[in-house]
Design a protein around this motif. Structure first.
Motif, PDB file in Angstrom:
ATOM      1  N   THR A 122     -19.966   2.516 -10.774  1.00  0.00           N
ATOM      2  CA  THR A 122     -19.011   1.635 -10.100  1.00  0.00           C
ATOM      3  C   THR A 122     -19.176   0.189 -10.538  1.00  0.00           C
ATOM      4  O   THR A 122     -18.273  -0.629 -10.334  1.00  0.00           O
ATOM      5  CB  THR A 122     -19.148   1.709  -8.568  1.00  0.00           C
ATOM      6  N   PRO A 155     -12.657   5.280 -10.731  1.00  0.00           N
ATOM      7  CA  PRO A 155     -13.255   6.615 -10.731  1.00  0.00           C
ATOM      8  C   PRO A 155     -12.880   7.424 -11.968  1.00  0.00           C
ATOM      9  O   PRO A 155     -11.760   7.319 -12.473  1.00  0.00           O
ATOM     10  CB  PRO A 155     -12.695   7.266  -9.455  1.00  0.00           C
ATOM     11  N   ASN A 177     -18.732  14.634  -8.989  1.00  0.00           N
ATOM     12  CA  ASN A 177     -19.075  13.331  -8.425  1.00  0.00           C
ATOM     13  C   ASN A 177     -18.975  13.301  -6.903  1.00  0.00           C
ATOM     14  O   ASN A 177     -19.592  12.474  -6.251  1.00  0.00           O
ATOM     15  CB  ASN A 177     -18.179  12.237  -9.009  1.00  0.00           C
ATOM     16  N   ARG A 217     -15.225   8.501  -5.699  1.00  0.00           N
ATOM     17  CA  ARG A 217     -13.787   8.327  -5.952  1.00  0.00           C
ATOM     18  C   ARG A 217     -13.173   7.228  -5.076  1.00  0.00           C
ATOM     19  O   ARG A 217     -11.965   7.014  -5.130  1.00  0.00           O
ATOM     20  CB  ARG A 217     -13.060   9.657  -5.735  1.00  0.00           C
ATOM     21  N   GLU A 260     -12.058   3.854  -4.561  1.00  0.00           N
ATOM     22  CA  GLU A 260     -11.769   2.801  -5.536  1.00  0.00           C
ATOM     23  C   GLU A 260     -12.287   1.436  -5.111  1.00  0.00           C
ATOM     24  O   GLU A 260     -12.625   0.604  -5.970  1.00  0.00           O
ATOM     25  CB  GLU A 260     -10.258   2.744  -5.805  1.00  0.00           C
ATOM     26  N   TYR A 290     -15.524   0.068  -6.692  1.00  0.00           N
ATOM     27  CA  TYR A 290     -15.598  -0.316  -8.100  1.00  0.00           C
ATOM     28  C   TYR A 290     -15.419  -1.827  -8.230  1.00  0.00           C
ATOM     29  O   TYR A 290     -14.399  -2.337  -8.693  1.00  0.00           O
ATOM     30  CB  TYR A 290     -14.580   0.465  -8.919  1.00  0.00           C
TER      31      TYR A 290
END
Length: 371
Positions: free
Chosen positions: A110, A116, A123, A128, A130, A133
């Motif tokens: 990240t 993702p 994972n 996932r 977002e 990140y």
């Protein structure tokens, strides 16, 4: 936690445990977000910007109010790793430090990827998300310690001179393993801290913090939990700086009215043991959660670090319903924090009903793959 341990959970105990798990994760995130906007400021600068009483609410940082730092990001992935360890136990592969290390590698992605990788089906759901990140000032030693796939161990730790709080701030979830004995909680936290922070005071501070959270999650007082942590430290080489810092925090409680000068006497918080001492002191003397957190962030050290630690302690002690609603409503990632907290509580109390030799809940294994 074994199946035998989960079988004794009653409804009231499950509800109390979930409230403390939520409290620890949300409280840590709130403290992190409160301190994030003033993390690089000295006390005089904080007062100049926010008045003589210092900062008492979220300030804009990373483009929004209530934003969290890498401390909260890594705490989330610690929880993810612990759940995955429980799920993978069915396969006969039982080594939680490895699962936590793999979770930290997912966190590292990240920090370098735009978003993702949908091709990675193993994972799980957290990787996932977002909003994770985004690089939020992670400890340099966290980045370098995870820079390759070789896992640091106590025998061969990563960054053996690193003694900042980068490992400490992600260690509250180990204390939420309430079915484990304190010495095992301490050992796991220490081993996982050594994956990035190899100095004894750094990884032993993480172990002590986990034991304190463990006591609180079991319904013990903060003072009793600190005493239990001191007992766990006593036999470990290199413990004296951490032991001294905790004893200094306990002694400061009796030295007068709480304030920034008392906090400053415990150190700046740039070393792990000092940050732990500040957080423990502020949690002990805080008249309520607001007071304790404001005390923990209004000083010249890394305010997001001490805020995270103090918030985790107060959240585990009092549960989620004691956290100020206005801060809860605005803290970044609240939905993810709640979802992960509830998943952790469900796994630890009802894991055998979700996966095992004769049971396999596909939805759960999609969230927390065994691979």
């Amino acid at each position: 936690m074994s199946a035998a341990a989960t079988a004794v959970w009653g409804r009231a105990e499950q509800q109390d445990f979930r409230a403390r798990v939520r409290g620890a994760l949300l409280g840590g995130a709130i403290g992190d977000a409160l301190g994030a906007g003033v993390a690089d400021l000295g006390l005089d600068d904080i007062r100049t910007a926010h008045g003589p009483d210092g900062v008492g609410d979220f300030v804009s940082v990373y483009g929004r109010r209530g934003a969290v730092t890498a401390a909260t990001q890594m705490t989330l992935f610690t929880v993810d790793g612990l759940i995955r360890a429980q799920v993978r136990r069915d396969t006969g592969a039982w080594h939680p430090p490895t699962d936590v290390h793999r979770a930290y590698l997912r966190w590292l992605a990240t920090q370098r990827d735009w978003g993702p990788d949908e091709r990675r089906k193993d994972n799980g759901w957290l990787a996932r998300e977002e909003w994770l990140y985004s690089r939020r000032d992670p400890s340099r030693d966290c980045l370098t310690g995870l820079g390759d796939e070789t896992m640091g161990t106590l025998e061969s730790p990563k960054n053996p001179t690193a003694r900042d709080a980068g490992a400490l701030v992600r260690s509250a979830p180990f204390g939420l393993l309430v079915g484990w004995e304190p010495q095992l909680v301490c050992q796991l936290a220490v081993e996982c801290a050594a994956q990035t922070h190899g100095h004894p005071t750094a990884y032993l501070s993480a172990g002590a913090f986990a034991v304190i959270v463990h006591g609180l999650a079991r319904g013990e007082s903060l003072d009793a939990s600190v005493q239990r942590a001191l007992a766990q430290l006593a036999a470990r080489p290199g413990h004296q700086p951490v032991t001294d810092a905790l004893r200094q925090a306990l002694g400061a409680v009796r030295q007068g009215i709480p304030g920034p000068s008392r906090v400053a006497a415990l150190g700046e918080g740039r070393h792990a043991e000092d940050a732990l001492a500040i957080a423990v002191y502020c949690a002990l003397v805080g008249e309520d959660i607001r007071h304790g957190l404001r005390l923990a962030i209004n000083h010249s050290g890394p305010s997001h670090t001490t805020g995270t630690l103090c918030g985790s302690l107060l959240g585990a002690l009092h549960g989620e319903t004691a956290l100020p609603p206005a801060w809860l409503a605005e803290v970044e990632g609240r939905g993810t924090l709640l979802e992960l907290a509830d998943d952790f509580a469900m796994e630890m109390t009802q894991g055998p009903a979700l996966h095992g030799p004769a049971i396999s809940a596909p939805g759960w294994l999609a969230r927390y793959p065994r691979a």
